[in-house]
Design a protein around this motif. Structure first.
Motif, PDB file in Angstrom:
ATOM      1  N   GLU A   1      -5.936 -12.423   2.360  1.00 55.87           N
ATOM      2  CA  GLU A   1      -5.617 -11.198   3.101  1.00 55.87           C
ATOM      3  C   GLU A   1      -4.935 -10.187   2.181  1.00 55.87           C
ATOM      4  OE1 GLU A   1      -6.281 -10.040   6.018  1.00 55.87           O
ATOM      5  OE2 GLU A   1      -6.480 -11.618   7.495  1.00 55.87           O
ATOM      6  N   GLN A   2      -3.973 -10.662   1.384  1.00 55.22           N
ATOM      7  CA  GLN A   2      -3.307  -9.769   0.436  1.00 55.22           C
ATOM      8  C   GLN A   2      -4.302  -9.220  -0.574  1.00 55.22           C
ATOM      9  OE1 GLN A   2      -0.227 -12.363  -1.068  1.00 55.22           O
ATOM     10  NE2 GLN A   2       1.231 -11.768   0.524  1.00 55.22           N
ATOM     11  N   HIS A   3      -5.234 -10.046  -0.983  1.00 55.87           N
ATOM     12  CA  HIS A   3      -6.260  -9.638  -1.943  1.00 55.87           C
ATOM     13  C   HIS A   3      -7.032  -8.424  -1.428  1.00 55.87           C
ATOM     14  CE1 HIS A   3      -9.291 -10.605  -5.128  1.00 55.87           C
ATOM     15  NE2 HIS A   3     -10.137 -10.047  -4.268  1.00 55.87           N
ATOM     16  N   VAL A   4      -7.510  -8.489  -0.191  1.00 60.76           N
ATOM     17  CA  VAL A   4      -8.335  -7.385   0.313  1.00 60.76           C
ATOM     18  C   VAL A   4      -7.502  -6.187   0.745  1.00 60.76           C
ATOM     19  CG1 VAL A   4     -10.266  -8.876   0.935  1.00 60.76           C
ATOM     20  CG2 VAL A   4      -8.524  -8.382   2.664  1.00 60.76           C
ATOM     21  N   TYR A   5      -6.299  -6.419   1.261  1.00 64.10           N
ATOM     22  CA  TYR A   5      -5.473  -5.279   1.671  1.00 64.10           C
ATOM     23  C   TYR A   5      -5.000  -4.463   0.467  1.00 64.10           C
ATOM     24  CZ  TYR A   5      -5.326  -6.284   6.642  1.00 64.10           C
ATOM     25  OH  TYR A   5      -5.677  -6.450   7.955  1.00 64.10           O
ATOM     26  N   TRP A   6      -4.534  -5.150  -0.573  1.00 65.74           N
ATOM     27  CA  TRP A   6      -4.081  -4.407  -1.748  1.00 65.74           C
ATOM     28  C   TRP A   6      -5.254  -3.818  -2.534  1.00 65.74           C
ATOM     29  CZ3 TRP A   6       0.466  -2.424  -1.978  1.00 65.74           C
ATOM     30  CH2 TRP A   6       1.515  -3.037  -1.289  1.00 65.74           C
ATOM     31  N   THR A   7      -6.411  -4.459  -2.470  1.00 67.08           N
ATOM     32  CA  THR A   7      -7.613  -3.846  -3.056  1.00 67.08           C
ATOM     33  C   THR A   7      -7.911  -2.530  -2.356  1.00 67.08           C
ATOM     34  OG1 THR A   7      -8.592  -5.954  -3.753  1.00 67.08           O
ATOM     35  CG2 THR A   7     -10.106  -4.108  -3.423  1.00 67.08           C
ATOM     36  N   ARG A   8      -7.828  -2.523  -1.039  1.00 69.06           N
ATOM     37  CA  ARG A   8      -8.063  -1.290  -0.283  1.00 69.06           C
ATOM     38  C   ARG A   8      -7.044  -0.210  -0.658  1.00 69.06           C
ATOM     39  NH1 ARG A   8     -10.939   0.683   3.947  1.00 69.06           N
ATOM     40  NH2 ARG A   8      -9.916   2.199   5.304  1.00 69.06           N
ATOM     41  N   MET A   9      -5.792  -0.617  -0.815  1.00 69.55           N
ATOM     42  CA  MET A   9      -4.756   0.345  -1.201  1.00 69.55           C
ATOM     43  C   MET A   9      -5.062   0.970  -2.565  1.00 69.55           C
ATOM     44  SD  MET A   9      -2.463   0.570   1.220  1.00 69.55           S
ATOM     45  CE  MET A   9      -0.932   1.112   0.467  1.00 69.55           C
ATOM     46  N   VAL A  10      -5.542   0.152  -3.497  1.00 66.61           N
ATOM     47  CA  VAL A  10      -5.873   0.668  -4.828  1.00 66.61           C
ATOM     48  C   VAL A  10      -7.098   1.585  -4.761  1.00 66.61           C
ATOM     49  CG1 VAL A  10      -6.708   0.023  -7.135  1.00 66.61           C
ATOM     50  CG2 VAL A  10      -4.776  -1.202  -6.108  1.00 66.61           C
ATOM     51  N   ILE A  11      -8.097   1.213  -3.983  1.00 64.98           N
ATOM     52  CA  ILE A  11      -9.263   2.083  -3.821  1.00 64.98           C
ATOM     53  C   ILE A  11      -8.830   3.432  -3.265  1.00 64.98           C
ATOM     54  CG2 ILE A  11     -11.433   2.422  -2.569  1.00 64.98           C
ATOM     55  CD1 ILE A  11     -11.803  -0.649  -2.667  1.00 64.98           C
ATOM     56  N   LEU A  12      -7.978   3.413  -2.235  1.00 60.53           N
ATOM     57  CA  LEU A  12      -7.462   4.658  -1.668  1.00 60.53           C
ATOM     58  C   LEU A  12      -6.722   5.471  -2.727  1.00 60.53           C
ATOM     59  CD1 LEU A  12      -6.137   3.246   1.732  1.00 60.53           C
ATOM     60  CD2 LEU A  12      -7.877   5.034   1.500  1.00 60.53           C
ATOM     61  N   GLY A  13      -5.920   4.790  -3.542  1.00 58.35           N
ATOM     62  CA  GLY A  13      -5.166   5.474  -4.587  1.00 58.35           C
ATOM     63  C   GLY A  13      -6.064   6.148  -5.606  1.00 58.35           C
ATOM     64  N   ILE A  14      -7.150   5.464  -5.987  1.00 57.28           N
ATOM     65  CA  ILE A  14      -8.091   6.038  -6.959  1.00 57.28           C
ATOM     66  C   ILE A  14      -8.853   7.204  -6.347  1.00 57.28           C
ATOM     67  CG2 ILE A  14     -10.184   5.581  -8.291  1.00 57.28           C
ATOM     68  CD1 ILE A  14      -9.176   2.644  -8.547  1.00 57.28           C
ATOM     69  N   VAL A  15      -9.378   7.008  -5.156  1.00 56.14           N
ATOM     70  CA  VAL A  15     -10.215   8.029  -4.512  1.00 56.14           C
ATOM     71  C   VAL A  15      -9.422   9.302  -4.225  1.00 56.14           C
ATOM     72  CG1 VAL A  15     -11.546   8.593  -2.434  1.00 56.14           C
ATOM     73  CG2 VAL A  15     -11.837   6.353  -3.544  1.00 56.14           C
ATOM     74  N   PHE A  16      -8.181   9.143  -3.782  1.00 54.08           N
ATOM     75  CA  PHE A  16      -7.400  10.304  -3.344  1.00 54.08           C
ATOM     76  C   PHE A  16      -6.263  10.669  -4.296  1.00 54.08           C
ATOM     77  CE2 PHE A  16      -9.132   8.324   0.550  1.00 54.08           C
ATOM     78  CZ  PHE A  16      -9.969   9.359   0.928  1.00 54.08           C
ATOM     79  N   ASP A  17      -6.269  10.074  -5.501  1.00 53.73           N
ATOM     80  CA  ASP A  17      -5.237  10.385  -6.498  1.00 53.73           C
ATOM     81  C   ASP A  17      -3.832  10.259  -5.923  1.00 53.73           C
ATOM     82  OD1 ASP A  17      -7.036  11.057  -8.640  1.00 53.73           O
ATOM     83  OD2 ASP A  17      -7.455  12.930  -7.591  1.00 53.73           O
ATOM     84  N   LEU A  18      -3.572   9.151  -5.264  1.00 57.31           N
ATOM     85  CA  LEU A  18      -2.268   8.959  -4.631  1.00 57.31           C
ATOM     86  C   LEU A  18      -1.195   8.669  -5.683  1.00 57.31           C
ATOM     87  CD1 LEU A  18      -3.263   6.828  -1.502  1.00 57.31           C
ATOM     88  CD2 LEU A  18      -2.940   9.306  -1.681  1.00 57.31           C
ATOM     89  N   PRO A  19       0.024   9.114  -5.417  1.00 57.49           N
ATOM     90  CA  PRO A  19       1.085   8.968  -6.432  1.00 57.49           C
ATOM     91  C   PRO A  19       1.559   7.537  -6.642  1.00 57.49           C
ATOM     92  CG  PRO A  19       1.969   9.890  -4.400  1.00 57.49           C
ATOM     93  CD  PRO A  19       0.483   9.865  -4.244  1.00 57.49           C
ATOM     94  N   ASP A  20       1.205   6.629  -5.719  1.00 59.63           N
ATOM     95  CA  ASP A  20       1.669   5.251  -5.861  1.00 59.63           C
ATOM     96  C   ASP A  20       0.605   4.332  -6.450  1.00 59.63           C
ATOM     97  OD1 ASP A  20      -0.087   5.165  -3.741  1.00 59.63           O
ATOM     98  OD2 ASP A  20       1.210   3.970  -2.428  1.00 59.63           O
ATOM     99  N   LEU A  21      -0.428   4.915  -7.079  1.00 62.98           N
ATOM    100  CA  LEU A  21      -1.520   4.096  -7.612  1.00 62.98           C
ATOM    101  C   LEU A  21      -1.023   3.059  -8.612  1.00 62.98           C
ATOM    102  CD1 LEU A  21      -4.478   3.353  -7.922  1.00 62.98           C
ATOM    103  CD2 LEU A  21      -4.719   5.234  -9.567  1.00 62.98           C
ATOM    104  N   GLU A  22      -0.129   3.431  -9.482  1.00 56.76           N
ATOM    105  CA  GLU A  22       0.382   2.476 -10.488  1.00 56.76           C
ATOM    106  C   GLU A  22       1.067   1.299  -9.811  1.00 56.76           C
ATOM    107  OE1 GLU A  22       3.609   2.245 -14.190  1.00 56.76           O
ATOM    108  OE2 GLU A  22       2.999   4.214 -13.390  1.00 56.76           O
ATOM    109  N   GLN A  23       1.860   1.587  -8.782  1.00 56.70           N
ATOM    110  CA  GLN A  23       2.600   0.526  -8.094  1.00 56.70           C
ATOM    111  C   GLN A  23       1.667  -0.363  -7.269  1.00 56.70           C
ATOM    112  OE1 GLN A  23       3.581   3.781  -8.161  1.00 56.70           O
ATOM    113  NE2 GLN A  23       5.369   3.535  -9.498  1.00 56.70           N
TER     114      GLN A  23
END
Length: 197
Positions: free
Chosen positions: A35-57
């Motif tokens: 579950e953590q694998h897919v949820y944090w993958t989604r968070m990273v995809i969102l960060g890349i697509v939308f240039d979110l400021p928390d992408l590194e974290q």
């Protein structure tokens, strides 16, 4: 695509009474990790697509998934196998991010290369798992891993196309599929341990 029935009628899934307390704990560990694998993958995809400021974290947190898996594997297979699985999972996550970045940049050549390496990595994982535990059949594991990759790509493409309803719909499929995968991991170890004299 994996059949939902294989998850819903899994004897380990449908009946708590056939699992010991230790086996229930193992099953829950794998469910949490996947579950953590897919949820944090989604968070990273969102960060890349939308240039979110928390992408590194979020990327740092996602990559922690690999050593977390290794800790569980170490309990059953030792350090060497655990470290190898950690490397394979980390590569899986890093290549996925490369694929999304290439797709966002419109670099089709880099995207094709990343996707090719992504599937090669999945095949390497499948063969590795089968070598350490024959209960994880190559055919079944390959189907699960390739489905996981296809759905993750579909999720990212939907975001890039701003089709957010489809992205959520795809993630629902990802979540269901990853729970099937989690239970196959725990069931494989449980079956292996039960056959040890």
């Amino acid at each position: 695509m994996l059949k939902e029935e294989s998850y819903m009628f899994n004897p380990y899934y449908s009946s708590e009474c056939c699992l010991s307390e230790t086996e229930v704990h193992l099953r829950d560990c794998f469910r949490l990790l996947w579950e953590q694998h897919v949820y944090w993958t989604r968070m990273v995809i969102l960060g890349i697509v939308f240039d979110l400021p928390d992408l590194e974290q979020t990327t740092e947190r996602l990559l922690r998934n690999a050593p977390d898996f290794a800790k569980v594997f170490c309990r059953f297979y030792g350090n060497e196998i655990a470290f190898e699985f950690e490397r394979l999972i980390r590569d899986h996550l890093v290549i996925a991010a490369e694929l999304v970045k290439a797709a966002k940049a419109g670099d089709s050549r880099a995207a094709v290369d990343a996707e090719k390496r992504w599937y090669e990595n999945a095949e390497e994982i499948v063969c590795f798992l089968n070598q350490i535990n024959p209960n994880w059949s190559v055919e079944c594991m390959r189907e699960m891993w390739f489905t996981h990759l296809a759905l993750t790509k579909e999720e990212a493409v939907a975001m890039l196309k701003e089709d957010y309803s489809r992205s959520i719909e795809t993630f629902n499929k990802i979540e269901k599929e990853i729970l099937m995968m989690a239970d196959d991991f725990s069931n494989g170890i449980i079956c292996q341990l039960r056959t040890v004299p």
